[in-house]
Design a protein around this motif. Structure first.
Motif, mmCIF file in Angstrom:
data_model
loop_
_atom_site.group_PDB
_atom_site.id
_atom_site.type_symbol
_atom_site.label_atom_id
_atom_site.label_comp_id
_atom_site.label_asym_id
_atom_site.label_seq_id
_atom_site.Cartn_x
_atom_site.Cartn_y
_atom_site.Cartn_z
ATOM 1 N N ASP A 2 3.689 0.667 2.740
ATOM 2 C CA ASP A 2 3.474 -0.528 3.526
ATOM 3 C C ASP A 2 3.293 -1.824 2.682
ATOM 4 O O ASP A 2 2.718 -2.273 2.410
ATOM 5 N N LYS A 44 0.745 -1.209 0.008
ATOM 6 C CA LYS A 44 -0.105 -0.161 0.166
ATOM 7 C C LYS A 44 0.830 1.002 -0.002
ATOM 8 O O LYS A 44 1.994 1.208 0.569
ATOM 9 N N SER A 52 1.301 5.646 0.175
ATOM 10 C CA SER A 52 0.450 7.033 0.581
ATOM 11 C C SER A 52 1.618 7.903 0.517
ATOM 12 O O SER A 52 2.867 7.524 0.552
ATOM 13 N N GLU A 89 2.482 -5.734 3.204
ATOM 14 C CA GLU A 89 1.692 -6.335 3.667
ATOM 15 C C GLU A 89 2.377 -7.887 4.017
ATOM 16 O O GLU A 89 3.172 -8.327 3.237
#
Length: 294
Positions: free
Chosen positions: A128, A117, A119, A130
């Protein structure tokens, strides 16, 4: 969001312009971390620092600019995996062991990438990664790349969410040149201690705490160096004297190994950290790069 494209995320302030490849868009190999794969750094709209590992398409392992690698010598779970079973490569994904041969970082392995992910804003991007459980190994990793003034920072946060300990190493393979100038006369690499090389390539001239180049290399060179003291804050700096510009990397962690790799058009100081995380525990560290004129 920052200026983005299908392939890159751009961070920019008054001093630095940085491009970071989206995971899998520019690099999709099995060696390097797919996150925070930095392909462009320009200081003051005048000085560039990122270079390709190889100038010949298809050669090398696909490195470019600032890209890090986990497990070059200590692949997690490789010895436990049978042929055609998977093992984790942090920052990359689940790799498939092809046969009974030993792991070799330069070999190409089938990759099932970790989900990531992203941002971002104009001054920072957060990756991020996972966790995906593989034979008891699972790591949640957050990497943040940020810029402030003429400084670029990479922060690492790893959490072991699996049932087995994580023991490996990490380093950043800094593929650097200044304005695409060939390695040779004009470059000087400095350390804050007198260098004790294990061996000296013919192309290198080492005196005190400095490395210079006797001529433009015709091929790869490598030198592992000692002289640093455990526990001391570590840095290196590469200067290009004709244009009075440089880059300095500060290692905000206890280092375990320092090496210098390079070839005709690029030099790469490499600073290693041991990654050792018990189940349920975390480990954090930081690499900080300063780009400057003098």
């Amino acid at each position: 969001m920052s200026n983005t494209s299908n392939t890159h995320i751009n961070l920019e302030n008054g001093r630095l312009n940085v491009e970071i490849a989206r995971p899998g868009s520019v690099y999709n190999g099995s060696r390097f971390d797919w996150t925070a794969f930095i392909t462009k750094i320009v200081l003051d709209n005048k000085y560039s620092f990122c270079a390709p590992e190889s100038e010949i398409p298809g050669q090398g392992s696909g490195g470019f600019g600032l890209c890090n690698e986990f497990g070059i010598n200590t692949p997690i779970g490789y010895d436990e995996a049978k042929p055609q079973e998977k093992f984790p490569k942090l920052g990359t994904g689940l790799l498939t062991r092809p046969d009974e041969s030993d792991y070799f970082f330069f070999d190409k392995y089938e990759v099932e990438p970790f989900p990531v992910k992203i941002s971002a804003d104009k001054n920072a991007v957060v990756f991020d990664v996972e966790p995906v459980n593989c034979n008891g190994y699972a790591v949640k990793m957050t990497k943040t790349v940020s810029i402030e003034g003429n400084i670029l920072t990479i922060d690492y946060h790893l959490e072991n969410v699996g049932s087995k300990p994580i023991k490996t190493e990490e380093y950043c393979h800094n593929f650097i040149s200044v304005n695409n100038k060939r390695i040779g006369d004009g470059y000087v690499l400095k350390f804050p201690y007198n260098i004790k090389p294990k061996e000296i390539p013919e192309v290198m001239n080492i005196k005190g705490n400095e490395i210079r180049w006797n001529f433009v290399p015709k091929g790869d060179f490598y030198c592992q160096i000692e002289g640093f003291k455990p526990g001391e804050k570590h840095y290196w700096e590469l200067l290009y004297e004709p244009e009075r510009v440089g880059i300095r990397e500060y290692s905000e962690f206890e280092i375990v190994k320092v090496a210098v790799w390079g070839t005709t058009h690029v030099v790469s100081p490499e600073v290693f950290i041991n990654v050792d995380i018990a189940p349920g525990k975390t480990q954090e560290w930081r690499r900080q790069y300063e780009f400057f004129t003098y």
